[in-house]
Design a protein around this motif. Sequence first.
Motif, PDB file in Angstrom:
ATOM      1  N   MET A   1       0.806  -1.297   0.111  1.00 54.92           N
ATOM      2  CA  MET A   1      -0.230  -0.041   0.140  1.00 54.92           C
ATOM      3  C   MET A   1       0.887   1.138  -0.011  1.00 54.92           C
ATOM      4  SD  MET A   1      -2.861   1.148   2.747  1.00 54.92           S
ATOM      5  CE  MET A   1      -1.650   1.782   4.165  1.00 54.92           C
ATOM      6  N   THR A   2       0.389   2.178  -0.878  1.00 58.68           N
ATOM      7  CA  THR A   2       1.222   3.551  -0.788  1.00 58.68           C
ATOM      8  C   THR A   2       0.390   4.622  -0.609  1.00 58.68           C
ATOM      9  OG1 THR A   2       0.963   3.435  -3.388  1.00 58.68           O
ATOM     10  CG2 THR A   2       2.885   2.319  -2.398  1.00 58.68           C
ATOM     11  N   GLY A   3       1.049   5.674  -0.591  1.00 57.65           N
ATOM     12  CA  GLY A   3       0.297   6.973  -0.251  1.00 57.65           C
ATOM     13  C   GLY A   3      -0.142   7.162   1.003  1.00 57.65           C
ATOM     14  N   VAL A   4      -1.132   8.118   1.177  1.00 57.22           N
ATOM     15  CA  VAL A   4      -1.674   8.510   2.495  1.00 57.22           C
ATOM     16  C   VAL A   4      -2.791   7.446   2.910  1.00 57.22           C
ATOM     17  CG1 VAL A   4      -2.603  10.194   3.781  1.00 57.22           C
ATOM     18  CG2 VAL A   4      -0.982  10.844   2.128  1.00 57.22           C
ATOM     19  N   ALA A   5      -2.762   6.932   4.113  1.00 56.66           N
ATOM     20  CA  ALA A   5      -3.952   6.176   4.403  1.00 56.66           C
ATOM     21  C   ALA A   5      -5.202   6.888   4.620  1.00 56.66           C
ATOM     22  CB  ALA A   5      -3.590   5.756   5.996  1.00 56.66           C
ATOM     23  N   LEU A   6      -6.416   6.155   4.545  1.00 54.91           N
ATOM     24  CA  LEU A   6      -7.684   6.749   4.441  1.00 54.91           C
ATOM     25  C   LEU A   6      -7.993   7.271   5.794  1.00 54.91           C
ATOM     26  CD1 LEU A   6      -9.936   4.077   2.907  1.00 54.91           C
ATOM     27  CD2 LEU A   6      -9.454   6.245   1.926  1.00 54.91           C
ATOM     28  N   ALA A   7      -7.688   6.747   7.001  1.00 53.74           N
ATOM     29  CA  ALA A   7      -7.871   7.158   7.909  1.00 53.74           C
ATOM     30  C   ALA A   7      -7.085   8.600   8.326  1.00 53.74           C
ATOM     31  CB  ALA A   7      -7.405   6.261   9.135  1.00 53.74           C
ATOM     32  N   GLU A   8      -5.930   8.892   7.765  1.00 52.56           N
ATOM     33  CA  GLU A   8      -5.153   9.912   7.908  1.00 52.56           C
ATOM     34  C   GLU A   8      -5.826  11.235   7.015  1.00 52.56           C
ATOM     35  OE1 GLU A   8      -0.787   8.158   8.560  1.00 52.56           O
ATOM     36  OE2 GLU A   8      -1.257   9.006   6.570  1.00 52.56           O
ATOM     37  N   GLU A   9      -6.386  10.944   5.824  1.00 47.84           N
ATOM     38  CA  GLU A   9      -7.125  11.708   4.978  1.00 47.84           C
ATOM     39  C   GLU A   9      -8.422  12.070   5.674  1.00 47.84           C
ATOM     40  OE1 GLU A   9      -6.583  11.442   0.444  1.00 47.84           O
ATOM     41  OE2 GLU A   9      -7.342   9.456   1.281  1.00 47.84           O
ATOM     42  N   LEU A  10      -8.992  11.189   6.342  1.00 49.58           N
ATOM     43  CA  LEU A  10     -10.397  11.494   7.063  1.00 49.58           C
ATOM     44  C   LEU A  10     -10.175  12.395   8.130  1.00 49.58           C
ATOM     45  CD1 LEU A  10     -13.404  10.594   6.691  1.00 49.58           C
ATOM     46  CD2 LEU A  10     -12.746   8.915   8.593  1.00 49.58           C
ATOM     47  N   LEU A  11      -9.114  12.102   8.861  1.00 49.93           N
ATOM     48  CA  LEU A  11      -8.676  13.023  10.199  1.00 49.93           C
ATOM     49  C   LEU A  11      -8.308  14.453   9.938  1.00 49.93           C
ATOM     50  CD1 LEU A  11      -6.666  11.792  13.123  1.00 49.93           C
ATOM     51  CD2 LEU A  11      -6.144  13.726  12.141  1.00 49.93           C
ATOM     52  N   LEU A  12      -7.319  14.561   8.668  1.00 49.97           N
ATOM     53  CA  LEU A  12      -7.107  15.975   8.208  1.00 49.97           C
ATOM     54  C   LEU A  12      -8.427  16.752   8.106  1.00 49.97           C
ATOM     55  CD1 LEU A  12      -3.886  15.201   6.094  1.00 49.97           C
ATOM     56  CD2 LEU A  12      -4.055  16.223   8.275  1.00 49.97           C
ATOM     57  N   LEU A  13      -9.279  16.084   7.350  1.00 51.51           N
ATOM     58  CA  LEU A  13     -10.458  16.908   6.959  1.00 51.51           C
ATOM     59  C   LEU A  13     -11.436  17.137   8.169  1.00 51.51           C
ATOM     60  CD1 LEU A  13     -11.970  14.744   4.047  1.00 51.51           C
ATOM     61  CD2 LEU A  13     -11.090  16.648   3.873  1.00 51.51           C
ATOM     62  N   ALA A  14     -11.205  16.365   9.338  1.00 53.47           N
ATOM     63  CA  ALA A  14     -11.918  16.482  10.557  1.00 53.47           C
ATOM     64  C   ALA A  14     -11.349  17.589  11.428  1.00 53.47           C
ATOM     65  CB  ALA A  14     -12.299  15.446  11.096  1.00 53.47           C
ATOM     66  N   TYR A  15     -10.120  18.096  11.175  1.00 51.89           N
ATOM     67  CA  TYR A  15      -9.437  19.028  11.991  1.00 51.89           C
ATOM     68  C   TYR A  15      -9.364  20.330  11.417  1.00 51.89           C
ATOM     69  CZ  TYR A  15      -8.233  15.962  15.861  1.00 51.89           C
ATOM     70  OH  TYR A  15      -8.184  15.301  17.077  1.00 51.89           O
ATOM     71  N   ASP A  16      -9.489  21.340  12.158  1.00 58.38           N
ATOM     72  CA  ASP A  16      -9.283  22.686  11.695  1.00 58.38           C
ATOM     73  C   ASP A  16      -7.834  23.114  11.522  1.00 58.38           C
ATOM     74  OD1 ASP A  16      -8.451  25.793  12.293  1.00 58.38           O
ATOM     75  OD2 ASP A  16     -10.592  25.740  11.211  1.00 58.38           O
ATOM     76  N   ASP A  17      -7.312  23.460  10.190  1.00 54.98           N
ATOM     77  CA  ASP A  17      -5.627  23.563  10.052  1.00 54.98           C
ATOM     78  C   ASP A  17      -5.319  24.560  10.791  1.00 54.98           C
ATOM     79  OD1 ASP A  17      -6.696  21.960   7.685  1.00 54.98           O
ATOM     80  OD2 ASP A  17      -6.207  23.457   6.184  1.00 54.98           O
ATOM     81  N   GLU A  18      -5.903  25.719  11.295  1.00 51.49           N
ATOM     82  CA  GLU A  18      -5.279  26.628  11.889  1.00 51.49           C
ATOM     83  C   GLU A  18      -5.568  26.346  13.578  1.00 51.49           C
ATOM     84  OE1 GLU A  18      -3.708  29.422  10.582  1.00 51.49           O
ATOM     85  OE2 GLU A  18      -4.437  28.460   8.665  1.00 51.49           O
ATOM     86  N   THR A  19      -6.498  25.997  13.994  1.00 48.47           N
ATOM     87  CA  THR A  19      -6.652  25.873  15.480  1.00 48.47           C
ATOM     88  C   THR A  19      -6.085  24.398  15.900  1.00 48.47           C
ATOM     89  OG1 THR A  19      -8.810  24.800  15.375  1.00 48.47           O
ATOM     90  CG2 THR A  19      -8.628  27.096  15.547  1.00 48.47           C
ATOM     91  N   GLY A  20      -6.122  23.440  14.910  1.00 47.30           N
ATOM     92  CA  GLY A  20      -5.894  22.209  15.117  1.00 47.30           C
ATOM     93  C   GLY A  20      -6.720  21.357  16.073  1.00 47.30           C
ATOM     94  N   LYS A  21      -7.727  21.788  16.119  1.00 46.73           N
ATOM     95  CA  LYS A  21      -9.040  20.971  16.813  1.00 46.73           C
ATOM     96  C   LYS A  21      -9.914  20.332  16.044  1.00 46.73           C
ATOM     97  CE  LYS A  21      -8.844  24.418  20.602  1.00 46.73           C
ATOM     98  NZ  LYS A  21      -9.561  25.357  21.459  1.00 46.73           N
TER      99      LYS A  21
END
Length: 225
Positions: free
Chosen positions: A1-21
Amino acid sequence: MTGVALAEELLLLAYDDETGKATMPRISLDLGMAAAVLIELALAGRIAYSEGALTVVDPTPTGEPVTDAVLERMAADTPHSPSSWVQRLRHGLRDRILGDLCRQGVVRDVDETELGFIHVHRYPVVDPSVEADTRRRLAAALTGSAVPDERTAALATLVAVLRMEPALGISAEATADARRRLAEIATGAGFSGEVSLEDSVVRPSVGLVVVALGQAVDAALGPRR
């Protein structure tokens, strides 16, 4: 498996980029993390649904640390139903995925103290390119008519079940259309639980995890209105 894991992509979508929450309920996010790893393993041909349970059919590591830790745990345990695995895996999984993203330099861990003794961790984005690619693929899937690639379809399915349309940055007026399109993608890819085991091994495995996730989210948050 290569690339970014689904769970990582999902988590990044769920967290605010600036506040980190997190921008969504933690319990549904934790359930989503567990489902995402199970779907990752099913798509990689490591687990499959058989006789009422998800079973390891290939213990070969995928090369992704968090996913491989789950694979090893499943191989060492007795088979369980999709709903049981979603519940069993959700505890502590989000923290491990955040730690992995920190090690990759995608986010950073900001450890703050509130009231003099309560430690609060935030995870603002350091490298925005990973999330940017995820959002680009989802935006193309939402605006297009064709079924997207398998991994994007799986991610879109998770976004729909977890009620994460607001995380896509769309207007309130466009939410209903996005919800409808996400459902179309899930069905078109065979991830909605409507494909039989006679037709496929991977898709029923993913579909049943999706059904289990939806039931768990409804139980935690109440039926979707």
